[in-house]
Enzyme design. Structure first.
Site, PDB file in Angstrom:
ATOM      1  CE  LYS A   9      -3.387   2.854   0.297  1.00 17.14           C
ATOM      2  NZ  LYS A   9      -4.246   3.132  -0.864  1.00 17.14           N
ATOM      3  CB  CYS A  28      -3.916   8.744   0.171  1.00 20.38           C
ATOM      4  SG  CYS A  28      -5.493   8.060   0.723  1.00 20.38           S
TER       5      CYS A  28
END
Length: 354
Positions: free
Chosen positions: A210, A264
């Site tokens: 991720k 993010c």
């Protein structure tokens, strides 16, 4: 599996909870925000921005009594699985992640954790966090042992505002589990969510996947931005250069911009770097982050150079910024570089319009 608790009713947690409820599971959404909980229970999507399909999905699962929201974690004490979808900001000046939300969520789960249940972290976290932070908290408050009495996994989210349902139901997912039993439960959960492929691996590998994903994107953009600044410095047109570079096979030089925003990417490069802080310093990756952070200042300098070229006084000029959200066709303004640029320009020009 019958009952699932999803912790954190935000851009990730809400669509996850509603999609699982649509599959026939009984799902409870947990959040500390009473106003958000009340809105969900009244079939009203509580977040800003146009999100195709989500309002209708919320109404559907509420009507079927398959989903409800609460601020009380004890309401989920019989949950077969817990999915944690809370934010993990990064404090760049202190070079450390802010685990307040994660620790708060995990601590509350541990007080209500049943044997044979599974806890899955979807939040983006530094590699090693599940082992060093999550598991010790779960074990210390529950008197249970991870891998023996309950399962632990990490399945990093892959969604984007404005495309939540589409991303959630079509993207492949990486399932990091502590053991085979945890993988089996995670496959049951995520096969209900997505039509994409499911890949099982260990927890730390899933954590790295991720943070690599978003760091890779950060670096791609940083190269374009740095090339654009190089072209400015030597007096050539970046866009002409880009067109010619991209005629070569396997070249895909991106467009430059005013920076990188959103919830993010601006933090995930730092989360990645934090995960190796005692062993390796990824200088190239963190330099890319700094390049992207520098772009609002660079754009402001270009504005000044333009007005100086025409012998204008900046204090008498009006500047207009076209676009405020960090993502095109989105209402999401979290960490928008346009907001940073606005704050810089207002100190230099008579008026700034957006």
């Amino acid at each position: 599996m019958v009952n699932v608790a999803v912790v954190g009713m935000g851009y990730v947690g809400i669509p996850v909870a509603l999609t699982l409820a649509k599959s026939g599971l009984e799902v409870i959404g947990l959040d500390i925000d009473q106003e958000k909980v009340d809105s969900l229970n009244n079939s009203q999507y509580p977040l800003k921005g146009e999100e195709p399909g989500i309002q209708k999905l919320l109404e559907e699962v509420i009507d079927k009594q398959l989903f409800h929201a609460s601020v009380d974690f004890s309401d989920a004490e019989n949950a077969d699985a817990w999915l944690v979808c809370v934010q993990t900001p990064f404090l760049v000046d202190e070079f450390r992640p802010n685990f307040k939300a994660l620790k708060g969520a995990v601590s509350e789960i541990s007080k209500n954790l049943s044997p044979n249940s599974v806890v899955v972290i979807e939040s983006t976290i530094p590699p090693g966090t599940t082992e060093s932070v999550v598991i010790p908290l779960l074990e210390s408050h529950s008197s249970l042992v991870a891998g023996e009495d309950f399962g632990v996994g990490h399945c990093p989210e892959r969604v984007m505002p404005g495309k939540l349902i589409n991303n959630l139901t079509t993207y492949n997912r990486v399932l990091g589990g502590i053991d085979d039993n945890t993988h089996s439960v995670m496959i049951d959960i995520y096969s209900r969510i997505t039509n994409g492929d499911l890949y099982c691996t260990d927890i730390k590998t899933a954590e790295v996947v991720k943070t690599f994903e978003n760091t890779y994107r950060d670096v791609e953009i940083a190269i374009a931005n740095d090339f654009a600044r190089y072209c400015d410095s030597v007096g050539v047109d970046f866009f002409e250069v880009r067109d010619q570079v991209n005629t070569v096979e396997a070249r895909n030089l991106h467009l430059p911009g005013g920076g990188v925003g959103g919830h993010c990417i601006p933090k995930d490069t730092w989360l990645l770097a934090y995960g190796s802080k005692d062993n390796y310093d990824p200088n190239f990756l963190t330099m890319a982050r700094k390049v992207n952070d520098s772009m609002p200042n660079h754009i402001s300098e270009k504005c000044i150079s333009i007005v100086n070229k025409f012998n204008l006084n900046p204090s008498e000029c009006v500047v207009t910024i076209l676009g405020l959200s960090y993502l095109e066709e989105s209402d999401d303004v979290r960490n928008s570089p346009s907001a940073t640029l606005y704050n810089i320009l207002t100190k230099q020009f008579r008026e700034v319009r957006v």
